[in-house]
Write a protein that holds these residues in place. Sequence first.
Motif, PDB file in Angstrom:
ATOM      1  N   LEU A  99       0.827  -1.207   0.000  1.00 52.76           N
ATOM      2  CA  LEU A  99       0.000   0.000   0.000  1.00 52.76           C
ATOM      3  C   LEU A  99       0.862   1.257   0.000  1.00 52.76           C
ATOM      4  CD1 LEU A  99      -2.746   1.362   0.180  1.00 52.76           C
ATOM      5  CD2 LEU A  99      -2.668   1.063   2.662  1.00 52.76           C
ATOM      6  N   ASN A 108      -9.341   8.682  -1.562  1.00 51.41           N
ATOM      7  CA  ASN A 108      -9.254   7.535  -0.651  1.00 51.41           C
ATOM      8  C   ASN A 108      -8.011   7.664   0.212  1.00 51.41           C
ATOM      9  OD1 ASN A 108      -9.995   5.100   0.512  1.00 51.41           O
ATOM     10  ND2 ASN A 108      -8.913   3.864  -1.020  1.00 51.41           N
ATOM     11  N   THR A 110      -7.827   8.171   3.482  1.00 49.38           N
ATOM     12  CA  THR A 110      -7.915   7.669   4.858  1.00 49.38           C
ATOM     13  C   THR A 110      -7.172   6.351   5.027  1.00 49.38           C
ATOM     14  OG1 THR A 110     -10.077   8.726   5.053  1.00 49.38           O
ATOM     15  CG2 THR A 110      -9.496   7.084   6.709  1.00 49.38           C
ATOM     16  N   THR A 111      -7.313   5.419   4.080  1.00 49.44           N
ATOM     17  CA  THR A 111      -6.648   4.112   4.164  1.00 49.44           C
ATOM     18  C   THR A 111      -5.137   4.286   4.214  1.00 49.44           C
ATOM     19  OG1 THR A 111      -8.456   3.119   2.897  1.00 49.44           O
ATOM     20  CG2 THR A 111      -6.407   1.863   3.052  1.00 49.44           C
ATOM     21  N   ASP A 114      -4.065   5.617   7.585  1.00 50.01           N
ATOM     22  CA  ASP A 114      -4.123   4.572   8.606  1.00 50.01           C
ATOM     23  C   ASP A 114      -2.868   3.709   8.557  1.00 50.01           C
ATOM     24  OD1 ASP A 114      -6.559   5.466   9.472  1.00 50.01           O
ATOM     25  OD2 ASP A 114      -7.731   4.002   8.308  1.00 50.01           O
ATOM     26  N   ALA A 115      -2.426   3.395   7.329  1.00 47.72           N
ATOM     27  CA  ALA A 115      -1.204   2.609   7.181  1.00 47.72           C
ATOM     28  C   ALA A 115      -0.005   3.360   7.736  1.00 47.72           C
ATOM     29  CB  ALA A 115      -0.990   2.254   5.705  1.00 47.72           C
TER      30      ALA A 115
END
Length: 705
Positions: A99, A108, A110-111, A114-115
């Motif tokens: 990722l 997108n 947010t993903t 988070d990572a």
Amino acid sequence: MGTISTLEDTIQIGNKLEKETANFAVLKENVDKYNALSKNMSSILTTFEQRLGKLEQTILPVYNETEHLQQRQTNLETTIHCLETVLSHYDASQEVCNLIHLGPSEGNITTFLDALDKLKRAKDYFLNNNSQSVELENVTSLFNTGCESLNNHFKALLKKHSCPMKPVDLLDLIYIEEDSSNEDCSSIKQLSPNTREELNVIANWLEQNLRREYKDIYSEERSDVVFRSLQHLKDHQKSGSWGNEPLKARHYGRVESKKSTSARLQNIFEKKANKMLLRASQTIEQSTGFSIKKNVSHGDHLATEDHSDGDQELDKYLVLLLGLQRLLVWERTLLNDIVPPSQQPDVFLKLAENSIDLVIKDAESITNRILRSISRKEWSAALGIFSALKRVILLQPDIDRTCDLRQKEQLNKVLNKLQQTGAKTLEQFLEAVKADSGTNIVGMTASTLSGSSVPKDATVYELTSNTIWFIEHLFEHFDVIGGILQQDPGYINAIDSITVRKSFSSEERNKALLGVYIRKVLAELNLTIVNKCEQYGDTATKHLFRLNNVHYVLKSLQQSNLLDLVRIVEPECERSYLDIIGEMKLAYQRSWSKLLGYISPLDELPRPINGKVKEKERAIIKERFSNFNKEFEEACKIQRGISVPDVILREGLKRDNAEHIIPKYNRFFETYSDVQFSKNPEKYVKYRPQDVNAMLTNLFDDSVV
């Protein structure tokens, strides 16, 4: 009877005693029962207490053991959770590696964040617990890569949704959209609410994690947008179509008619002046209860100025300055939506730096050009500096609201440069009047002779008319000129000497300062006229030249607002000019003294007896007629070529000449015209009184042969 009564009382007492004795026996029986019950209850409670104590001794160890088991279970669960967390830190790099290397995608974010948060937690764990671990290097490297990808994504988003404004859009924003909302600006529309929200999320995450590269990215990208927008506007200004674009209509799809750039600018700054007036009026009315009239120092003067022949370069610069101010307003709005508040001042400072430098350099270029015009005595070009200065002052409140302190200090250089150039213009003009180098003082075609020669016809000197032209145009800018002159201690001292006698409002003080300057200019002009009249060969022409010029100055002052302006600092100004005019008229009349000396006084001339004179007296009369004729003809020849432009002055001089000369010549003519003093009297008696009057009437008219 007494015995019976005693017996009855004894019987009653006995009955009561028996009754009380029975009650006492019953009470005693009840007390015994209660005592028995109390002993039984006490025995039961004692037994219960003993059994409860035995139960407690039996249950307490079990309870303690249960508590210990629960604590062990909690510790075990905590340990398992910690192990899971530690294991997740060890697995973090592998879980998010793909990722992170793929990078964030628009919409997108947010993903990806988070990572990065997972990697950040892993990095912090290894730093605090196992700084020698290989995994620390892995997660740190991957975290830095992710942050770099995030910065790149931030930059890509800005680039994708930002581009310089088209010149026509920026001009539309300048000319029309002053009262529009932020969302009407095309620069804002480039960054949709979703895009701004995503940029804001990224910026806040980077700020929280102390990764502040985004500040430079944002300031560089948006700085480039503002700078290129202004540069495109400058390029557009060089094109032939600039200044004549039809403006976009805000309603119904209509297109407004074309207007000149000067007219559009005038409209903008009139609105600003009116707003300033309204705010000032409201403030004064709230504090004092009084309202103020329309301020003539801004709105009226802006409306009365003739901009059709204005300095186009100054107009272009004002448009550029307005464009910068408008763009910075919108950039401030974007900044509020995207960048964390703590970093906004620093980012905005960097964002505006290049564009402000561009505007400052342009101002220096324009003022340098005007200074070159001043050095060439092209004052009409230099006058534009005051109009530009007035408008920059009107724009100053908008700049102050938009810019930070350092930026305001930078842009103040523009104001200071214009003020310095204005001061130089005033100083150099005064020196030019004093020196009268003979150059073209207002950049118009010279009507005088070459060099600094005076006009042959002794009419109004070009220096005089051009000086009046210049100071008349200064009155339109008395407010800004007053601000310039108050920096000079000499002018302040002059005003202070006046304010001892009279108090001034701000507007009156500015007018008084300009009045001091005009008084200086007029004083130098008068001195120059006195010096210039010495270039004429005959006395009459000298006086007529000075009379023409002084009369022209006075009439010009009377027909404009200048006389009232000068009266503030020189109350007797008009009277002084009238006195000089009267002195010049008398001096001109005295120029006929030599001529009149030949024909008067009659008492000093031979007296004819019966129309005859002695032989030796004939020569005297011949000489007097001959000298008069010669002097009169020469004077008429010269003065027919002299111009007196003012009709009233011209006719007044002719009338004065007739009243001064004709009566004396008439008496001389009547006395000697019939005397036999020569065999050819027509040779000497050439002019009858009516002929002299006709010739005097034709003075100041070179068309008469």
